[in-house]
Design an enzyme around this catalytic site. Structure first.
Site, mmCIF file in Angstrom:
data_model
loop_
_atom_site.group_PDB
_atom_site.id
_atom_site.type_symbol
_atom_site.label_atom_id
_atom_site.label_comp_id
_atom_site.label_asym_id
_atom_site.label_seq_id
_atom_site.Cartn_x
_atom_site.Cartn_y
_atom_site.Cartn_z
ATOM 1 C CD GLU B 53 -11.799 -60.322 16.080
ATOM 2 O OE1 GLU B 53 -10.600 -60.685 16.095
ATOM 3 O OE2 GLU B 53 -12.208 -59.298 16.677
ATOM 4 C CG PHE B 115 -10.868 -45.836 16.251
ATOM 5 C CD1 PHE B 115 -9.498 -46.079 16.322
ATOM 6 C CD2 PHE B 115 -11.725 -46.594 17.033
ATOM 7 C CE1 PHE B 115 -9.006 -47.063 17.165
ATOM 8 C CE2 PHE B 115 -11.232 -47.572 17.886
ATOM 9 C CZ PHE B 115 -9.866 -47.811 17.947
ATOM 10 C CD GLN B 116 -11.427 -50.592 16.215
ATOM 11 O OE1 GLN B 116 -12.623 -50.729 16.450
ATOM 12 N NE2 GLN B 116 -10.485 -51.257 16.858
ATOM 13 C CE LYS B 165 -21.686 -47.640 17.618
ATOM 14 N NZ LYS B 165 -20.583 -47.129 18.457
#
Ligand SMILES: Cc1ncc(C[n+]2csc(CCOP(=O)(O)OP(=O)(O)O)c2C)c(N)n1
Ligand SMILES: [Mg+2]
Lengths: 178, 573
Positions: B53, B115-116, B165
């Site tokens: 990235e 997570f993340q 999200k």
């Protein structure tokens, strides 16, 4: 003025009332490792615009730069350094002091002298509310400390310039940012 | 009538509304809905899959610097987003307009260390012009509209939008907003204060030893022609900042190269002796100025900049002119008078010829050194008809010294942050933005290895990028500091390198090692003639250093210079 050319600056900033704005402002000071002595935030007369008063130590040159950089923040609509101006500044404090039947009247006398108020009474303590200049609040606290201060909270300075308008040369706004 | 669209669709359709044709990114869980919408609805936006990235943000940056348009990158939450940060910080320091989209964990999981999850708005705050965390789809269209506007107007810079999200999956009736409501943002689109402009013109007219410093703001404002007119009308020599290289033709009679830490000696003399300096769109940073209090001590300084926070930040300014460089120069042009300054120009010419005696290219050596390669590259590219993207280090300074840039936006380099690893991915962005341009990467053996994983992106996109590695077996610029300031103790600077030609071959890229001066020009020609990417591994003399050099915190007058040979010859430093 302090020894190293720094002095206390009182700045007022107006900004959109959005999440994260305080973080952006604080981040500017943190970057230079400045300690913000006091900070007060609340609504202004314009809906959606918050008004922040903060007190910071710094040289005129650096503070001028902080002012322009603050103004670069997208949400900030105006910044003013009122240090050199004829401004009214006040602070509010709530102080819980030990006070039993023996000392209560003495405490009340002091409260009276400072035009403060007792806003709550318990068996062995009172809560005092004071509004005034910081040095007045300081003196009151010093006197009350003889009785034993159990708890205290201060709002930090809020300020407003006397007179109708804002001195144009100290306000960064119409000049645009970036 | 507005149709119901998902958050992902809103992102892509907004990008189309902004005229975006290409984005650089790499997917992951938290950005998957948006990626899926790209495939599902077949939006005509080209997604360049990157290898890392960091490459995506540098590519967006290279695209933006080469074209002047907003570059766009996209990544997933957590590590995807943190990998973008170096590229955002690079773009922020150099005022490059890029937009970054990152996925974030679903709103319901925010702040719960899922997570993340990473606080990407918090992490990117000090390295972006502005950023957003979107937890409600109704805020998304306005945020994108604002973000593009903020990124490209005023002093440009990177803007990040972190999109939860569930927002990408949510849907609502969508039309791209037409108006923007940013009460606190006035990007100085108006003409500067006429009084300041007149004061500036008067100073210029009265000057005996005037000098222009042209910065990147000139190209951002599209003011190259006006700057040139002003210089030609008044006969004022023009130096540039490092990022300003190309804003004024490097081979123009009035060009006096660039100044500062590794700028030409004669340019630094001119800076220190001038009586009026007109700095246009240059932020006068420490690499240009040397010790602030010693900079241009005899000069009254006029500073044109769109960012009022730059006024007097480092250097005390006599006449600040806040505004767009194009509008400022246009206003100034009719007020400045034709002039000659013969004695001043004569003095500069004298300094220049003295400088020339010390030039490495005029000293007799068969050794392969980067200055020779850079000059050969300049000849091979029809004297400046290419875009050169450098990495960071000695080779970067030699490129800037020995390749005369005659076109605007033809040198892309990380000036402010000095980001090693910038070169290769930024070149990919530049080539994507300018498919017909000849694009060269000039990288050190150290920095090249930081992002060389993007060789696969070059092949994936079939880009004809030419790569010149200046392979000196060292983290050269740091080695140079060790030579000068740390008694030649080379701690952590010798490099253990791969065979770069074989490495290129592994990616399907042709390459060639070059070990002598005699082959250099011909090897460059071979790379140019090859249809497709090509890598040249220039194995140069190891210990050559960049001169002149102003030690940090010293005055520009106080240069460490290459010793002059006994028999002076022509040329320049
Ligand atoms: C990401 C990053 N890490 C460290 C540095 C410090 N640094 C500046 S120049 C340099 C050496 C670069 O070596 P190389 O890429 O081989 O180029 P050379 O100077 O040899 O031409 C280093 C380590 C940097 N600029 N960027
Ligand atoms: Mg090297």
């Amino acid at each position: 003025m302090n020894g190293n050319g720094t002095k206390r600056h009182t700045m007022i900033a107006w900004m959109e009332d959005k999440p994260g704005v305080l973080n952006r402002v604080a981040s500017l000071f943190r970057r230079r490792n400045f300690n913000i002595e006091s900070l007060a935030v609340g609504h202004s007369e314009t809906p959606g615009i918050s008004r922040m008063t903060f007190v910071v130590n710094g040289t005129d040159r650096v503070m001028r730069q902080v002012q322009t950089q603050l103004f670069k923040l997208i949400e900030v609509t105006r910044v003013e350094d009122v240090s050199g101006q004829d401004a009214i500044s006040r602070e509010l404090a709530l102080i819980r002091v030990k006070a039993d039947s023996e000392t209560r009247s003495e405490v009340m006398q002091i409260v009276d002298i400072f035009r403060a108020r007792i806003v709550h009474v318990d068996m062995d303590s009172v809560i005092i509310q004071v509004v005034g200049k910081e040095n007045q609040v300081d003196s009151l606290i010093q006197l009350l400390s003889n009785f034993g201060i159990l708890e205290m909270t201060r709002t930090g300075r809020v300020a407003m310039v006397r007179g109708a308008g804002v001195a144009v040369d100290t306000a960064v706004s119409a000049n645009g940012n970036q | 009538m507005s149709e119901i669209k998902t958050g992902g669709q809103i992102i892509w359709e907004s990008l189309m509304n902004e005229g975006v044709e290409v984005v650089f990114g790499l997917p992951g869980g938290a950005i998957l809905p948006t990626y899926d919408d790209l495939a599902k609805y077949e939006y005509p936006i080209h997604h360049v899959l990157v290898t890392h990235e960091q490459g995506a943000s540098h590519m967006a940056d290279g695209y933006a610097r080469a074209t002047g348009r907003v570059g766009v990158c996209i990544a997933t939450s957590g590590p995807g987003a943190t990998n973008l940060i170096t590229g955002l910080a690079t773009a922020y320091m150099d005022s490059v307009p890029i937009m970054a989209f990152t996925g974030q964990v679903p709103t319901s999981l925010l702040g719960r260390d899922g997570f993340q999850e990473a606080d990407v708005q918090g992490i990117s705050l000090p390295v972006t012009k502005h950023n957003y965390l979107i937890t409600d789809i109704r805020d998304l269209p306005a945020a994108i509209k604002e973000a593009f506007y903020i990124a490209r107007t005023g002093r440009p810079g990177p803007v990040l939008i972190d999109v939860a999200k569930d927002v990408q999956q949510d849907s609502m009736p969508f039309t791209y907003p037409e108006t923007i409501n940013l009460p606190g943002y006035n990007p100085n689109l108006n003409a500067p204060d006429p009084a300041a402009v007149s004061r500036a013109a008067r100073l210029i007219n009265e000057a005996e030893r005037p000098l222009i410093i042209s910065g990147q703001g000139v190209s951002i404002a599209h003011a190259e022609a006006e700057l040139r007119q002003l210089a030609e009308k008044t006969n004022i020599p023009v130096a540039t900042s490092l990022l300003g290289i190309g804003t004024f033709p490097g081979n123009h009679a009035l060009s006096i190269s660039w100044g500062g830490m590794h700028g030409e000696a004669y340019t630094n003399f001119a800076i220190q002796e001038c009586d009026v300096m007109l700095a246009v769109g240059a932020r006068l940073d420490d690499r240009l100025t040397g010790a602030f209090e010693t900079f241009a001590p005899k000069a009254k300084i006029i500073h044109i900049d769109i960012d009022p926070a730059e006024m007097g930040k480092n250097i005390t300014i006599d006449t600040p002119v806040v505004g767009d460089a194009l509008l400022a120069l246009r206003a100034m042009l009719p007020q400045v008078e034709p002039n000659e300054h013969p004695a001043w120009l004569e003095q500069i010419a004298e300094w220049k010829s003295e400088t020339g005696h010390r030039d490495i290219l005029t000293q007799e050596t068969d050794e392969l050194v980067a200055p020779y390669i850079m000059r050969s590259l300049w000849h091979a590219t029809d004297e400046g008809d290419a875009t050169i993207v450098t990495d960071v280090g000695q080779h970067q300074m030699w490129e800037a010294q020995y390749y005369y840039h005659t076109k605007t936006r033809s040198l892309l380099t990380s000036g402010g942050l000095g980001t090693m690893g910038y070169g290769l991915p930024a070149a990919i962005g530049a080539q994507m933005g300018k498919p017909d341009e000849e694009v060269w990467v000039v990288a050190g053996d150290g920095g090249f290895q930081m992002t060389m994983v993007e060789l696969s992106t070059i092949m994936q996109e079939r880009l004809p990028i030419k790569i010149a590695i200046i392979n000196n077996g060292f983290l050269g610029m740091v080695r140079q500091w060790q030579d000068v300031f740390y008694n030649k103790r080379h701690a952590g600077t010798p490099l253990f390198n791969p065979d770069f030609v074989k490495l290129a071959e592994a990616y399907g890229i042709h390459g060639r090692a070059v070990t002598s001066q005699a082959e250099a020009y011909e090897a460059i020609k071979e790379a140019q003639a090859h249809d497709g990417p090509f890598l040249l591994d220039f194995q140069v003399e190891e210990f050559t250093n960049v001169y002149p050099m102003v030690a940090p915190g010293k005055s520009n007058a106080d240069m460490i210079r290459r010793p002059a040979p006994a028999m002076p010859q022509g040329g320049e430093e």
